[in-house]
Design a protein around this motif. Sequence first.
Motif, short mmCIF file in Angstrom:
data_model
loop_
_atom_site.label_atom_id
_atom_site.label_comp_id
_atom_site.label_asym_id
_atom_site.label_seq_id
_atom_site.Cartn_x
_atom_site.Cartn_y
_atom_site.Cartn_z
N ASP A 1 0.75 -1.24 0.09
CA ASP A 1 -0.01 0.04 0.11
C ASP A 1 0.74 1.32 0.04
O ASP A 1 0.46 2.29 0.71
N VAL A 2 2.05 1.32 -0.72
CA VAL A 2 2.85 2.45 -1.00
C VAL A 2 2.77 2.74 -2.19
O VAL A 2 2.85 1.65 -3.33
N ARG A 3 2.45 4.08 -2.76
CA ARG A 3 2.86 4.30 -4.20
C ARG A 3 4.24 4.51 -4.42
O ARG A 3 4.61 5.84 -3.82
N PRO A 4 4.91 3.66 -5.22
CA PRO A 4 6.47 4.17 -5.04
C PRO A 4 6.82 5.35 -6.06
O PRO A 4 5.91 5.69 -6.96
N VAL A 5 7.90 5.78 -5.84
CA VAL A 5 8.32 6.95 -6.84
C VAL A 5 8.36 6.17 -8.18
O VAL A 5 8.52 5.29 -8.43
N GLY A 6 7.86 7.07 -9.14
CA GLY A 6 7.69 6.72 -10.66
C GLY A 6 6.69 5.77 -10.90
O GLY A 6 6.76 5.20 -12.06
N GLU A 7 5.76 5.55 -10.00
CA GLU A 7 4.83 4.41 -10.30
C GLU A 7 4.13 4.92 -11.48
O GLU A 7 3.70 4.05 -12.39
N ASP A 8 3.86 6.09 -11.64
CA ASP A 8 3.08 6.72 -12.82
C ASP A 8 4.05 7.04 -14.09
O ASP A 8 3.91 6.62 -15.18
N ILE A 9 4.74 7.96 -13.73
CA ILE A 9 5.80 8.66 -14.71
C ILE A 9 7.60 8.44 -14.28
O ILE A 9 7.52 9.06 -13.10
N VAL A 10 8.14 7.94 -14.82
CA VAL A 10 9.44 7.83 -14.47
C VAL A 10 10.31 8.83 -15.09
O VAL A 10 10.17 8.99 -16.38
N VAL B 1 -6.87 9.33 -12.85
CA VAL B 1 -7.84 8.66 -13.84
C VAL B 1 -9.08 8.46 -13.34
O VAL B 1 -10.11 8.54 -13.88
N SER B 2 -9.33 8.48 -11.91
CA SER B 2 -10.79 8.82 -11.45
C SER B 2 -11.24 10.16 -12.07
O SER B 2 -12.47 10.19 -12.13
N ALA B 3 -10.52 11.27 -11.92
CA ALA B 3 -11.04 12.51 -12.19
C ALA B 3 -11.64 12.49 -13.71
O ALA B 3 -12.65 12.79 -14.09
N ILE B 4 -10.68 11.79 -14.71
CA ILE B 4 -11.07 11.57 -16.19
C ILE B 4 -12.41 10.69 -16.24
O ILE B 4 -13.14 11.17 -17.04
N PHE B 5 -12.57 9.63 -15.49
CA PHE B 5 -13.61 8.81 -15.83
C PHE B 5 -15.00 9.69 -14.98
O PHE B 5 -16.10 9.48 -15.42
N CYS B 6 -14.76 10.00 -14.06
CA CYS B 6 -15.92 11.03 -13.32
C CYS B 6 -16.44 12.33 -14.14
O CYS B 6 -17.59 12.52 -14.41
N TYR B 7 -15.38 12.61 -15.08
CA TYR B 7 -15.74 13.61 -15.83
C TYR B 7 -16.78 13.06 -17.00
O TYR B 7 -17.74 13.57 -17.27
N GLN B 8 -16.02 12.04 -17.60
CA GLN B 8 -16.62 11.28 -18.61
C GLN B 8 -18.26 10.72 -18.25
O GLN B 8 -19.34 10.78 -18.87
N LEU B 9 -18.10 10.23 -17.08
CA LEU B 9 -19.43 9.71 -16.43
C LEU B 9 -20.58 10.57 -15.95
O LEU B 9 -21.86 10.32 -16.24
N PHE B 10 -20.27 11.61 -15.27
CA PHE B 10 -21.08 12.43 -14.67
C PHE B 10 -21.17 14.00 -14.92
O PHE B 10 -22.12 14.59 -15.08
N VAL B 11 -19.90 14.39 -15.46
CA VAL B 11 -19.82 15.84 -15.94
C VAL B 11 -20.44 16.25 -17.25
O VAL B 11 -21.22 17.01 -17.38
N LEU C 1 -2.62 6.11 -12.25
CA LEU C 1 -1.63 6.06 -13.44
C LEU C 1 -2.03 7.06 -14.77
O LEU C 1 -3.02 6.40 -15.53
N LEU C 2 -1.77 8.02 -14.65
CA LEU C 2 -2.36 9.08 -15.81
C LEU C 2 -1.68 8.45 -17.13
O LEU C 2 -2.36 8.59 -18.19
N MET C 3 -0.55 7.96 -17.21
CA MET C 3 0.28 7.49 -18.33
C MET C 3 -0.59 6.19 -18.95
O MET C 3 -0.51 5.94 -20.11
N SER C 4 -1.25 5.54 -17.92
CA SER C 4 -2.16 4.14 -18.66
C SER C 4 -3.45 5.01 -19.42
O SER C 4 -3.65 4.39 -20.34
N VAL C 5 -3.74 6.21 -18.99
CA VAL C 5 -4.56 7.06 -19.98
C VAL C 5 -3.83 7.36 -21.31
O VAL C 5 -4.57 7.49 -22.41
N VAL C 6 -2.88 7.95 -21.21
CA VAL C 6 -2.15 8.69 -22.07
C VAL C 6 -1.93 7.61 -23.26
O VAL C 6 -1.91 7.60 -24.27
N ARG C 7 -1.37 6.41 -22.72
CA ARG C 7 -0.88 5.25 -23.44
C ARG C 7 -2.15 4.59 -24.11
O ARG C 7 -2.00 3.70 -25.15
#
Lengths: 643, 643
Positions: A131-140, B302-312, B370-376
């Motif tokens: 339950d830790v978000r490590p450094v770079g989990e999203d972007i390295v 990613v939560s923000a993006i889906f909440c936008y899509q679903l509710f806003v 993971l914002l990059m998961s949306v970018v990719r």
Amino acid sequence: MGKKVFHEILSLEEALHSLIQNFKQRVFHPLPAEKIKVKEALGRVTAEPVFAKRSSPYFHSAAMDGYAVHSKDTFNATEKDPVLLKIGEQALWIETGDPLPEGFDAVIPVEEVNVKEGFIEIYKSYPPYHDVRPVGEDIVATEMIIPENHFIRPFEIGAMLASGILEVVVRKKPKVGIIPTGSELLTPEEAEKEGLNPPSLIEYNSSVLKGLLEKDGAEVKVYPIAKDDEFSIKSSIEKALIENDMVLLNAGSGYGKEDFTYKVLSELGEVIINGVAIKPGKPFIASFCKNKPVLGIPGYPVSAIFCYQLFVRPLIELYLGAKLPKEEKIKGLLSRQLSSPVGVDEFVRVKVGKVGEKYIVSPLGRGAGLLMSVVRADGYLWIPAGIEGFSPGKEVEVFLWRNKEEIDYTLVCIGSHDNTLDVVYNFLRRKYPHISLSSAHVGSMGGLIAIKKGEAHLAGTHLLDETTGEYNIPFIKRILPERSVVLVNLVYRIQGFIVKKGNPKNIFSFSDLTREDVVFINRQAGSGTRLLLDKHLKDLGINPSQIRGYDQEEYTHMGVAQAVASGRADVGLGIYAAAKALDLDFIPLAEERYDILIPKEFLDLEMVQAFLDIIRNDEEFKKMVVNLGGYDVRHMGKIIYEN
Amino acid sequence: MGKKVFHEILSLEEALHSLIQNFKQRVFHPLPAEKIKVKEALGRVTAEPVFAKRSSPYFHSAAMDGYAVHSKDTFNATEKDPVLLKIGEQALWIETGDPLPEGFDAVIPVEEVNVKEGFIEIYKSYPPYHDVRPVGEDIVATEMIIPENHFIRPFEIGAMLASGILEVVVRKKPKVGIIPTGSELLTPEEAEKEGLNPPSLIEYNSSVLKGLLEKDGAEVKVYPIAKDDEFSIKSSIEKALIENDMVLLNAGSGYGKEDFTYKVLSELGEVIINGVAIKPGKPFIASFCKNKPVLGIPGYPVSAIFCYQLFVRPLIELYLGAKLPKEEKIKGLLSRQLSSPVGVDEFVRVKVGKVGEKYIVSPLGRGAGLLMSVVRADGYLWIPAGIEGFSPGKEVEVFLWRNKEEIDYTLVCIGSHDNTLDVVYNFLRRKYPHISLSSAHVGSMGGLIAIKKGEAHLAGTHLLDETTGEYNIPFIKRILPERSVVLVNLVYRIQGFIVKKGNPKNIFSFSDLTREDVVFINRQAGSGTRLLLDKHLKDLGINPSQIRGYDQEEYTHMGVAQAVASGRADVGLGIYAAAKALDLDFIPLAEERYDILIPKEFLDLEMVQAFLDIIRNDEEFKKMVVNLGGYDVRHMGKIIYEN
């Protein structure tokens, strides 16, 4: 008088190939880069790959609310043999997003512990980084987050900002100059201010092209209208060439004018295309002047739109270094024969409707001057040069101008035309914005046949049976004996003669139509109005050949009214609403019943229910119909017949 | 410390229903109208139907260059018995677009006549209005050209201008205020200027939301970041409520914060939703304050993006009175198991690749951070609440974030990760902007299996055979005996230990990994690097259980480097380029061969040829790879093995 310059007409394939190859050889592309703020980069194209400056997250943080711990302290904990950790020493309260305290390496969610007198009790072991978000989990940091030549979306803006990037190198926007040419052209504002008289025309293509270009990421400058003289056109082009990456000349109204364009372009640079075997869009011209494309876009609005699509857009893509989105495609069944000359690539605007499980594709008017055919179209289909056309029922591919979802929610109404259908459409959109109504005017008989063939949800019909004097039902029984249908009344309406204001030719009866000085405008065969006419003529023993203009056909009441208003005819048979709309006089002849036929299988569709809701329950709608004039709504929405 | 306010978590369906119903009852919608210039109306929504003011064309005009005639003068003409018409009296020269002279009613194209001493000779009869564009052919004055609640495209702008309309009544743009909340948040500009230290975070969600809102036609104002105190949040909302039609609060980082939002929103109005059973996006809050929606959007991007899509977005549609375009959908086969908790509607980002005739759908990382998961991502799929997930091979529907065309031109590369693949991708886009490369990092073995299952065009592989010491070929023979494939070398690369700058723990050999004070970070099973490690450990008789962190797995070299850089581990096995990118030290151990496996059936694809073109012919590309460090390109592009 235009002098024709003869130049080989290229095929679409040849023209495109020549245009692209010449562009690649002569034109600096993609465009140079510029650095802009990331926050202002939406829709721009990256000119370099973008690499992350910071990692995200840039510190280890808690992924849950709970306690930060040393994972090794938990290794012996079990359900039976729990472990106690001292709060404030071995276990520190931490909230989601908080940095992990120095030396701690795991988080235990608050729900999984029992707090006991300054200790937390835990029941299992937790590995490091639980339950830790490590450094770079999203972007390295240093990783490529966006490649070159990529359209920047809101997502990429977020990723850049998250990784510490505030500025991004993007392609400059292609600058496109549009020069409307034609001595007869007035701007819409001039026409409004100074009035409009033949042969003057309103110049609106530049606004259409500007909108298309801006949507595709170009920066557009519309130049003043150039008169049809060499000096005026030449100096406009020279000015526009300095200020832009590409110049579009938009011919006035006539084909004659393009020869002139050709001359000027030949002097300023090299013409590589002068005419393409496409329809619409044949008089397209392409040249390169000072290593920039200068394109002559034909004057007819539909030609201009297709030339934009076929020739201008690919050059914008080359300038940007990126591909623009393509239209969504859909497969459907053609509702009627489409012929096309061999050797010409033809683009035909179509309506598409989903009737049952099938998409039905119906061609619209093919004239290059019919801008409304584009406004009304759901998309277009392409008849390649090698093909003579398509037969009815053929599966064709349609390039969509609308969303597929929108098409799925389009009520297809084929048959007789009545002005109230436009009003229904508008009330439908108001109350049910996701529902559209597409109405094709092919006459009452055409509507019944469309229902029979499963090509429409609804058919408007007002067919008078010669023998029984009954409306619609005898025809339904004859043409659709096997179908379960409901016939719902829409309106009663007055049919009569539409004549010029003041009825200068004193037309009051069917026998007046045979007079030498009277020109009639007819409706097409298969329309209820035509049937009405023919019944009366038969009853009176009048031979159609005695009537001048009997062979001239229009497809709608408004078309008939327009023919009278413009002097093309003296009289036509039609409804009062059409006469009233164009301020014409009207000689009432008979009330008729105009019904809507609905196959029962479609009755439960949301859009059919929405249609019935409007005609049955919307009092404002009824009022508006009555105000059109010549209508009676006494049975509106009532079921007339069921089978 | 956040105090939980308990509130029933709604299902997605309940939440949407409640939101829409409350909106419809409480909020004035659609928005009021305003009159604007037609030329500035692109993308706006009509608030009233638009009726044509003028007909277009508004006079009868020639559709061809030729002679205006009286049609009755031509009635007796035949091939055998031509008729002569006197130029200047019975026949007047006319050009396309010119008005038909008074009294004349047809045009004969110049190609069909023979000019003879002041006369034209004609060979057939012409009906009235032959080659004439009659008044109103395109648009009839008074007809409805656009219904209410319709997005205005360039086409409609043309039609309005053509019919004399200069101003149009459109819906006001919905005004949306975004308030970022969180004491730890800094704007990107502040972070750049003042530096960034834990627990500070860069606030970028407001820019993502702003971009999404503006694309959908809203007018956005981003307010200053509100600190986490009641007064600050409350006064921001009160200000934003005056200036906007809708307010979005975007929570900082933590779940704890939302309770606070809940409290403030309960005081200012009524909270109707506090938590929805969706993933991502669970902590969504909806309230109505002063008859306007105030929504709490979760903090994870990613939560923000889906909440936008679903509710806003649905609320924007209600404000506009029109439906926004929906994502294109596509059906594809799931590449691996996807489990999802029952009772939760889950939205999973996916990559989609067209391999052969099938679309292969591969889930991406599911973390809400993971914002990059949306970018990719190419799009997402929806696992409805009632479903436990999907099995591999299941046909699933994907909502596309990219164009289908783009997906059709995406090279799918599954297998081992190497940094050069990012570089290839960038050079590909540069030279072939229409081609994309999607690379999934599942290890070398995973790549071979993906090729076997027909899920990839390419696989990157560096599998060392323990017994022969040979790379890749023994594995290909074993796993893909029946497939015709080509193995092409990409690079030779140095594998070694990635350690902290200065190698503070003096790690030089595999036996150092077993030391008490050394924490290792491993690669996942099935990766070539893991195989390399295991081979060395076996040769040296080291038991993996002796190594701390052997069970901690990363999926890429960069992931390993990042783990070392952030202090999560002391050492990992990986490539030099990764160490160099993060400015770490590197202890070289062995050179290995990294190849690309290509099934022969894909060799002729344009995108595979483009890939080979880059690695074989692009000298700049090779130079860039060499500059990454630790790479040798001596056999780049060479065929190593064929079958």
